[in-house]
Every structure is written in structure tokens, then in C-alpha cells.
Write a protein that holds these residues in place. Structure first.
Motif, PDB file in Angstrom:
ATOM      1  N   LEU A  12       0.820  -1.209   0.000  1.00  0.00           N
ATOM      2  CA  LEU A  12       0.000   0.000   0.000  1.00  0.00           C
ATOM      3  C   LEU A  12       0.859   1.267   0.000  1.00  0.00           C
ATOM      4  N   SER A  13       2.036   1.202   0.604  1.00  0.00           N
ATOM      5  CA  SER A  13       2.919   2.375   0.577  1.00  0.00           C
ATOM      6  C   SER A  13       3.587   2.531  -0.786  1.00  0.00           C
ATOM      7  N   PHE A  14       3.519   1.498  -1.621  1.00  0.00           N
ATOM      8  CA  PHE A  14       4.152   1.547  -2.947  1.00  0.00           C
ATOM      9  C   PHE A  14       3.623   2.702  -3.794  1.00  0.00           C
ATOM     10  N   GLY A  15       2.343   2.978  -3.697  1.00  0.00           N
ATOM     11  CA  GLY A  15       1.756   4.038  -4.516  1.00  0.00           C
ATOM     12  C   GLY A  15       1.679   5.387  -3.824  1.00  0.00           C
ATOM     13  N   ALA A  16       2.246   5.487  -2.620  1.00  0.00           N
ATOM     14  CA  ALA A  16       2.160   6.730  -1.857  1.00  0.00           C
ATOM     15  C   ALA A  16       3.020   7.827  -2.474  1.00  0.00           C
ATOM     16  N   ALA A  70      -3.950   3.560  17.131  1.00  0.00           N
ATOM     17  CA  ALA A  70      -4.706   4.589  17.859  1.00  0.00           C
ATOM     18  C   ALA A  70      -4.495   5.965  17.256  1.00  0.00           C
ATOM     19  N   GLY A  71      -4.601   6.037  15.937  1.00  0.00           N
ATOM     20  CA  GLY A  71      -4.414   7.309  15.257  1.00  0.00           C
ATOM     21  C   GLY A  71      -2.977   7.793  15.341  1.00  0.00           C
ATOM     22  N   GLN A  72      -2.781   8.992  15.869  1.00  0.00           N
ATOM     23  CA  GLN A  72      -1.448   9.570  15.953  1.00  0.00           C
ATOM     24  C   GLN A  72      -0.630   9.069  17.137  1.00  0.00           C
ATOM     25  N   LEU A  73      -1.236   8.274  18.003  1.00  0.00           N
ATOM     26  CA  LEU A  73      -0.595   7.938  19.283  1.00  0.00           C
ATOM     27  C   LEU A  73       0.685   7.133  19.138  1.00  0.00           C
ATOM     28  N   HIS A  74       0.669   6.110  18.284  1.00  0.00           N
ATOM     29  CA  HIS A  74       1.824   5.206  18.196  1.00  0.00           C
ATOM     30  C   HIS A  74       2.496   5.300  16.825  1.00  0.00           C
ATOM     31  N   GLY A  75       3.814   5.334  16.851  1.00  0.00           N
ATOM     32  CA  GLY A  75       4.572   5.340  15.612  1.00  0.00           C
ATOM     33  C   GLY A  75       4.679   3.955  15.015  1.00  0.00           C
ATOM     34  N   PHE A  76       5.168   3.884  13.774  1.00  0.00           N
ATOM     35  CA  PHE A  76       5.326   2.607  13.091  1.00  0.00           C
ATOM     36  C   PHE A  76       6.350   2.752  11.971  1.00  0.00           C
ATOM     37  N   ARG A  77       6.692   1.649  11.343  1.00  0.00           N
ATOM     38  CA  ARG A  77       7.655   1.651  10.245  1.00  0.00           C
ATOM     39  C   ARG A  77       6.952   1.899   8.910  1.00  0.00           C
ATOM     40  N   TRP A  78       7.686   2.567   8.025  1.00  0.00           N
ATOM     41  CA  TRP A  78       7.149   2.885   6.704  1.00  0.00           C
ATOM     42  C   TRP A  78       8.232   2.599   5.665  1.00  0.00           C
ATOM     43  N   LYS A  79       7.890   1.876   4.613  1.00  0.00           N
ATOM     44  CA  LYS A  79       8.836   1.635   3.528  1.00  0.00           C
ATOM     45  C   LYS A  79       8.681   2.721   2.478  1.00  0.00           C
ATOM     46  N   ASP A  80       9.720   3.534   2.326  1.00  0.00           N
ATOM     47  CA  ASP A  80       9.753   4.562   1.290  1.00  0.00           C
ATOM     48  C   ASP A  80      10.365   3.923   0.051  1.00  0.00           C
ATOM     49  N   TRP A  81       9.530   3.578  -0.896  1.00  0.00           N
ATOM     50  CA  TRP A  81       9.991   2.831  -2.066  1.00  0.00           C
ATOM     51  C   TRP A  81      10.995   3.607  -2.908  1.00  0.00           C
ATOM     52  N   SER A  82      11.055   4.904  -2.751  1.00  0.00           N
ATOM     53  CA  SER A  82      12.009   5.701  -3.519  1.00  0.00           C
ATOM     54  C   SER A  82      13.373   5.784  -2.850  1.00  0.00           C
ATOM     55  N   GLU A 176      18.947  -2.494   4.124  1.00  0.00           N
ATOM     56  CA  GLU A 176      17.677  -1.889   3.775  1.00  0.00           C
ATOM     57  C   GLU A 176      17.125  -1.253   5.042  1.00  0.00           C
ATOM     58  N   PHE A 177      16.248  -0.252   4.894  1.00  0.00           N
ATOM     59  CA  PHE A 177      15.765   0.430   6.087  1.00  0.00           C
ATOM     60  C   PHE A 177      14.355   0.969   5.884  1.00  0.00           C
ATOM     61  N   ASP A 178      13.676   1.175   7.005  1.00  0.00           N
ATOM     62  CA  ASP A 178      12.359   1.800   7.032  1.00  0.00           C
ATOM     63  C   ASP A 178      12.483   3.194   7.628  1.00  0.00           C
ATOM     64  N   VAL A 179      11.423   3.986   7.463  1.00  0.00           N
ATOM     65  CA  VAL A 179      11.354   5.315   8.061  1.00  0.00           C
ATOM     66  C   VAL A 179      10.411   5.251   9.264  1.00  0.00           C
ATOM     67  N   PRO A 180      10.823   5.766  10.429  1.00  0.00           N
ATOM     68  CA  PRO A 180       9.900   5.806  11.576  1.00  0.00           C
ATOM     69  C   PRO A 180       8.896   6.934  11.388  1.00  0.00           C
ATOM     70  N   VAL A 181       7.618   6.611  11.426  1.00  0.00           N
ATOM     71  CA  VAL A 181       6.577   7.600  11.150  1.00  0.00           C
ATOM     72  C   VAL A 181       5.405   7.433  12.117  1.00  0.00           C
ATOM     73  N   ARG A 182       4.448   8.337  11.974  1.00  0.00           N
ATOM     74  CA  ARG A 182       3.136   8.222  12.637  1.00  0.00           C
ATOM     75  C   ARG A 182       2.102   8.823  11.694  1.00  0.00           C
ATOM     76  N   PHE A 183       0.837   8.510  11.947  1.00  0.00           N
ATOM     77  CA  PHE A 183      -0.225   9.184  11.211  1.00  0.00           C
ATOM     78  C   PHE A 183      -0.264  10.650  11.645  1.00  0.00           C
ATOM     79  N   ASP A 184      -0.543  11.544  10.707  1.00  0.00           N
ATOM     80  CA  ASP A 184      -0.566  12.965  11.017  1.00  0.00           C
ATOM     81  C   ASP A 184      -1.993  13.484  11.135  1.00  0.00           C
ATOM     82  N   MET A 185      -2.901  12.630  11.576  1.00  0.00           N
ATOM     83  CA  MET A 185      -4.271  13.044  11.855  1.00  0.00           C
ATOM     84  C   MET A 185      -4.901  11.970  12.727  1.00  0.00           C
TER      85      MET A 185
END
Length: 210
Positions: A12-16, A70-82, A176-185
Motif C-alpha cells: 500500500l505504501s508503494f503508490g504513496a 490509535a491514530g497519531q498515538l503510536h509510531g510505526f515503520r514505513w517503507k519509502d519505495w524511492s 535496507e531500512f524503514d522510516v519511523p513515522v506516525r499518522f498525522d491526523m
């Protein structure tokens, strides 16, 4: 803020859409010259997770992931395909990809970094979320072996050698690496009719410092 060591579905992050953001403060002088400064040593990346959704099943997966964080509460990993490798996108990570330090005969713990070069300017980006099973390391041009000669902290992006690299020896790594992120809403607003008609919801994601 808690951080969940789970990756947003990579398909799903592939098309982001998204990438790095810098903050520059510009002061225009009376003479017409400018003074430019930045309070940030490192870029902060932003993405729109909604752009990768193609079906109602995709939307359901994102909503489930959103609720579990829980929305913005907890961070998670994100694969930035670029930008998710220590090497060029077309290559496979190798132990000599990045010079992360030079040994001093005493230090054993080293932070993973990725260097971005343009001309004579180099920016070293700290990498805090390497992908398990992808990290390779070397000392002085010789590859070392995980567990037998070093361990990797995948939560903080650090390599710990059992024996300190000798003085003057280059410490290198590939990964290889992920980006630490959270939802921004804290809400996802979507209409089934508009989604089926091709309108995707805005689901902003922002990088966090860890």
C-alpha cells in the motif's frame, strides 16, 4: 509516544506520494541580500498513504492499521519505495556500501548512516530502523559475520562488534531500512461512493524522531 515495530503494508505504501521536507528560515535584508538558516539538522519526511489504495480491501487494511496505532498515538515503520537501501535502487546492499565510522581501537558500537553526496557536499542521515536480515557489516575492507562477530539493534539502528575495530580501519555497512513515522491526523474521512468513483482519502503520514 510509544513506537510499534510493525511496518505499514508495503504493497500500500508503494503508490504513496511523499519525500523529504526541510525547514529554512529566510530573512530578507534591506540591501536585497538574504540570510538563510535552518533549525533542523535532518530532513523530515511526509507521505500520503491514501494514494496507494486501490480497493475496498486496501481501505479496510489501512483502517485496521490506523485503529491498531490509535491514530497519531503510536509510531510505526514505513517503507519509502524511492529510498530504502544503502546503495543505488538497482543494486543489492553490500557490506561496503556506506562508511559509517573509523575505528579507534576502543569503540564497539556504531550508528548506521546513509550518505547523500552532491559535488563536495555530503549529508549523513542517521538510520534508526534497519530491516531485519538485511544488514551487512565490514571492517577494513573485510566483511564480518552477524552473531559471530557483531550484533544489530534493529530498533535503534546500531551495530555492536564483539571486538573493537582497530585504529584507522573503516567501518562499513549495507542495509535496507524503514522510516519511523506516525499518522498525522486522528481521523480518516471517506465515502464509499466517492472512493469507488476514484477519489482517494487523504491519509497523511509524517516522520518522527526516535
Amino acid at each position: 509516544m510509544a513506537f510499534h515495530e510493525v511496518r505499514f503494508p508495503a504493497n500500500l505504501s508503494f503508490g504513496a506520494v511523499g519525500g523529504p521536507e526541510r525547514r529554512t528560515e529566510i530573512v530578507a535584508m534591506a540591501s536585497g541580500f538574504e540570510e538563510r538558516n535552518t533549525p533542523w539538522a535532518h530532513a523530515r519526511r511526509r507521505y500520503d498513504a491514501g494514494m496507494g489504495l486501490r480497493s475496498m480491501d486496501d481501505l479496510a487494511a489501512v483502517v485496521a492499521f490506523f485503529e491498531a496505532r490509535a491514530g497519531q498515538l503510536h509510531g510505526f515503520r514505513w517503507k519509502d519505495w524511492s529510498d530504502y537501501k544503502s546503495c543505488l535502487p538497482s543494486a543489492a546492499p553490500a557490506f561496503a556500501d556506506q562508511v559509517i565510522a573509523v575505528g579507534d581501537g576502543q569503540r564497539r558500537v556504531f550508528q548506521l548512516i546513509k550518505a547523500y553526496r552532491s559535488g563536495e557536499t555530503v549529508y549523513d542521515r542517521p538510520i534508526s530502523k534497519p530491516v531485519a536480515g538485511t544488514v551487512r557489516a565490514g571492517v577494513g575492507g573485510d566483511e564480518k559475520f552477524p552473531d559471530a562477530q557483531y550484533t544489530v539493534d534493529h530498533r535503534r539502528g546500531r551495530i555492536t562488534f564483539h571486538q573493537p575495530p582497530e585504529t584507522g580501519a573503516e567501518v562499513t555497512a549495507g542495509f535496507e531500512f524503514d522510516v519511523p513515522v506516525r499518522f498525522d491526523m486522528d481521523r480518516i474521512a471517506v465515502s464509499v461512493a466517492s472512493f469507488q468513483a476514484g477519489q482517494v482519502p487523504d491519509i497523511p503520514v509524517i516522520e518522527v524522531r526516535v
